[in-house]
Write a protein that holds these residues in place. Sequence first.
Motif, PDB file in Angstrom:
ATOM      1  N   ARG A 181       0.817  -1.218   0.000  1.00 11.66           N
ATOM      2  CA  ARG A 181       0.000   0.000   0.000  1.00 11.66           C
ATOM      3  C   ARG A 181       0.852   1.271   0.000  1.00 11.66           C
ATOM      4  N   LYS A 182       2.154   1.107  -0.070  1.00 14.57           N
ATOM      5  CA  LYS A 182       3.094   2.232  -0.041  1.00 14.57           C
ATOM      6  C   LYS A 182       2.926   3.071   1.219  1.00 14.57           C
ATOM      7  N   GLN A 183       2.680   2.367   2.334  1.00  9.35           N
ATOM      8  CA  GLN A 183       2.531   3.024   3.631  1.00  9.35           C
ATOM      9  C   GLN A 183       3.723   2.746   4.556  1.00  9.35           C
ATOM     10  N   LEU A 184       4.770   2.141   3.995  1.00  5.77           N
ATOM     11  CA  LEU A 184       5.948   1.807   4.793  1.00  5.77           C
ATOM     12  C   LEU A 184       7.175   2.512   4.238  1.00  5.77           C
ATOM     13  N   GLY A 185       7.854   3.239   5.115  1.00  2.98           N
ATOM     14  CA  GLY A 185       9.156   3.809   4.789  1.00  2.98           C
ATOM     15  C   GLY A 185      10.216   3.075   5.581  1.00  2.98           C
ATOM     16  N   GLN A 186      11.357   2.794   4.979  1.00  6.20           N
ATOM     17  CA  GLN A 186      12.356   1.971   5.664  1.00  6.20           C
ATOM     18  C   GLN A 186      13.763   2.470   5.380  1.00  6.20           C
ATOM     19  N   LEU A 187      14.553   2.570   6.455  1.00  7.77           N
ATOM     20  CA  LEU A 187      15.972   2.879   6.346  1.00  7.77           C
ATOM     21  C   LEU A 187      16.742   1.805   7.085  1.00  7.77           C
ATOM     22  N   GLY A 188      17.826   1.329   6.478  1.00  6.72           N
ATOM     23  CA  GLY A 188      18.627   0.277   7.082  1.00  6.72           C
ATOM     24  C   GLY A 188      20.085   0.677   7.201  1.00  6.72           C
ATOM     25  N   SER A 189      20.939  -0.328   7.322  1.00  8.96           N
ATOM     26  CA  SER A 189      22.370  -0.090   7.538  1.00  8.96           C
ATOM     27  C   SER A 189      22.991   0.734   6.423  1.00  8.96           C
ATOM     28  N   GLU A 190      22.578   0.495   5.180  1.00  9.33           N
ATOM     29  CA  GLU A 190      23.190   1.194   4.050  1.00  9.33           C
ATOM     30  C   GLU A 190      22.990   2.699   4.151  1.00  9.33           C
ATOM     31  N   GLN A 191      21.795   3.117   4.571  1.00  2.69           N
ATOM     32  CA  GLN A 191      21.531   4.551   4.706  1.00  2.69           C
ATOM     33  C   GLN A 191      22.159   5.128   5.967  1.00  2.69           C
ATOM     34  N   LEU A 192      22.282   4.320   7.015  1.00  2.00           N
ATOM     35  CA  LEU A 192      22.744   4.830   8.309  1.00  2.00           C
ATOM     36  C   LEU A 192      24.263   4.919   8.426  1.00  2.00           C
ATOM     37  N   ARG A 193      24.995   4.069   7.699  1.00  2.00           N
ATOM     38  CA  ARG A 193      26.451   4.068   7.871  1.00  2.00           C
ATOM     39  C   ARG A 193      27.065   5.393   7.401  1.00  2.00           C
ATOM     40  N   PHE A 194      28.158   5.802   8.043  1.00  2.00           N
ATOM     41  CA  PHE A 194      28.851   7.047   7.709  1.00  2.00           C
ATOM     42  C   PHE A 194      29.508   6.936   6.334  1.00  2.00           C
ATOM     43  N   ASN A 195      29.426   8.010   5.541  1.00  2.00           N
ATOM     44  CA  ASN A 195      30.217   8.085   4.318  1.00  2.00           C
ATOM     45  C   ASN A 195      31.558   8.752   4.633  1.00  2.00           C
ATOM     46  N   GLU A 196      32.433   8.843   3.641  1.00  2.00           N
ATOM     47  CA  GLU A 196      33.784   9.365   3.899  1.00  2.00           C
ATOM     48  C   GLU A 196      33.753  10.826   4.335  1.00  2.00           C
ATOM     49  N   LYS A 197      32.819  11.589   3.803  1.00  2.62           N
ATOM     50  CA  LYS A 197      32.716  13.004   4.199  1.00  2.62           C
ATOM     51  C   LYS A 197      32.350  13.124   5.670  1.00  2.62           C
ATOM     52  N   GLU A 198      31.424  12.292   6.120  1.00  2.04           N
ATOM     53  CA  GLU A 198      31.031  12.324   7.526  1.00  2.04           C
ATOM     54  C   GLU A 198      32.162  11.818   8.413  1.00  2.04           C
ATOM     55  N   CYS A 199      32.921  10.828   7.930  1.00  4.56           N
ATOM     56  CA  CYS A 199      34.092  10.350   8.677  1.00  4.56           C
ATOM     57  C   CYS A 199      35.100  11.482   8.867  1.00  4.56           C
ATOM     58  N   HIS A 200      35.314  12.259   7.808  1.00  4.94           N
ATOM     59  CA  HIS A 200      36.251  13.380   7.896  1.00  4.94           C
ATOM     60  C   HIS A 200      35.778  14.391   8.935  1.00  4.94           C
ATOM     61  N   ARG A 201      34.491  14.710   8.937  1.00  7.97           N
ATOM     62  CA  ARG A 201      33.962  15.668   9.908  1.00  7.97           C
ATOM     63  C   ARG A 201      34.078  15.123  11.331  1.00  7.97           C
ATOM     64  N   LEU A 202      33.831  13.805  11.496  1.00 14.84           N
ATOM     65  CA  LEU A 202      33.926  13.199  12.824  1.00 14.84           C
ATOM     66  C   LEU A 202      35.345  13.272  13.371  1.00 14.84           C
ATOM     67  N   PHE A 203      36.309  12.808  12.586  1.00 12.08           N
ATOM     68  CA  PHE A 203      37.686  12.699  13.070  1.00 12.08           C
ATOM     69  C   PHE A 203      38.388  14.052  13.189  1.00 12.08           C
ATOM     70  N   ASN A 204      38.209  14.905  12.198  1.00 12.83           N
ATOM     71  CA  ASN A 204      38.996  16.136  12.167  1.00 12.83           C
ATOM     72  C   ASN A 204      38.268  17.346  12.748  1.00 12.83           C
ATOM     73  N   GLU A 205      36.971  17.480  12.496  1.00 11.29           N
ATOM     74  CA  GLU A 205      36.255  18.653  13.001  1.00 11.29           C
ATOM     75  C   GLU A 205      35.793  18.462  14.451  1.00 11.29           C
ATOM     76  N   LEU A 206      35.234  17.286  14.755  1.00  9.00           N
ATOM     77  CA  LEU A 206      34.706  17.058  16.094  1.00  9.00           C
ATOM     78  C   LEU A 206      35.755  16.532  17.062  1.00  9.00           C
ATOM     79  N   MET A 207      36.564  15.566  16.607  1.00  4.72           N
ATOM     80  CA  MET A 207      37.548  14.937  17.493  1.00  4.72           C
ATOM     81  C   MET A 207      38.907  15.630  17.461  1.00  4.72           C
ATOM     82  N   GLY A 208      39.133  16.484  16.449  1.00  2.00           N
ATOM     83  CA  GLY A 208      40.384  17.230  16.366  1.00  2.00           C
ATOM     84  C   GLY A 208      41.613  16.363  16.171  1.00  2.00           C
ATOM     85  N   LEU A 209      41.474  15.263  15.412  1.00  4.36           N
ATOM     86  CA  LEU A 209      42.597  14.331  15.242  1.00  4.36           C
ATOM     87  C   LEU A 209      43.501  14.677  14.061  1.00  4.36           C
ATOM     88  N   ASN A 210      43.020  15.527  13.159  1.00  2.85           N
ATOM     89  CA  ASN A 210      43.803  15.958  11.999  1.00  2.85           C
ATOM     90  C   ASN A 210      44.380  14.774  11.220  1.00  2.85           C
TER      91      ASN A 210
END
Length: 290
Positions: A181-210
């Motif tokens: 009925r097209k009444q279900l929306g679904q997100l799984g591991s593929e959508q939730l996992r970090f991409n490389e851009k988000e990894c860069h922001r995590l390590f360098n911008e938030l954690m300051g690891l450079n």
Amino acid sequence: MDQATYSPLIATKLHIPTYGSDLLHRHQLVEEIDEVGMARVILICAPAGFGKTTAVSQWISSAGKPAGWLSLDESDSDPARFWRYLAKAISAGQKEAGREPSASLDLSYTASADHLLSVLLEEIAAIHTDYYLVLDDYHLIKEPSIHEGMQSLLQHASPFLHVILITREEPPLSLHRLRVRKQLGQLGSEQLRFNEKECHRLFNELMGLNLSYEVIQLLSKRTEGWIAGLQLAALSMQGKAASAVELHSFSGNDKYVVDYLTEEVLKRLPEPVQHFLLKTSILPRLSGEL
């Protein structure tokens, strides 16, 4: 007297989780949730450590959606307790949507599950604007009658109610009907996992690891974007000079990773499964088919 029925409810289980300002805001993922936001059921399904709860709370906050939230635990498999909590969560969602819930939602007495469900459906039908009911850690609910009740609620509830199920495994509900009925929306591991851009922001911008692009790319590949693994890797690198060679050794044997998997995954498995994993852990190779 049924202690589960009359025991006081824990108010913090009904609060939408909040996080510090140093949390990585995932704009792309919030947009993906927004795309399925009008579905009757939104299923956020992935293993431990993929940031499911964080993603949904970020979406509700950024979209300004009226919502009731319920963080479930093992004790909520008791039907009376579950429906009392659900009534409170729906009540909170109604208040957010600008409607004062009736006193009938204060289910502090003994009543059958059918009666409680009828009361909930009547209350849900009285509101005519979109609002959300979030059930976090729904995989902890093992009582079949609760799943049956939820199936009835999803089938008969007003179209203005949208249910978000956050879970580690697909729930035993008739989701195929909602898909058709097209009444279900679904997100799984593929959508939730970090991409490389988000990894860069995590390590360098938030954690300051450079970290260099090469090191970030390697960590992203080794963890397959698993958010908990990336955060644990960052913790293990703090105060150290991280080279690509050293990071090749980062694996499930890392102390932080072992501790996390033990507490969040292994200890939550049924005892027979734990015994099976223990007995087969010495094998260099295990064939599921055999």
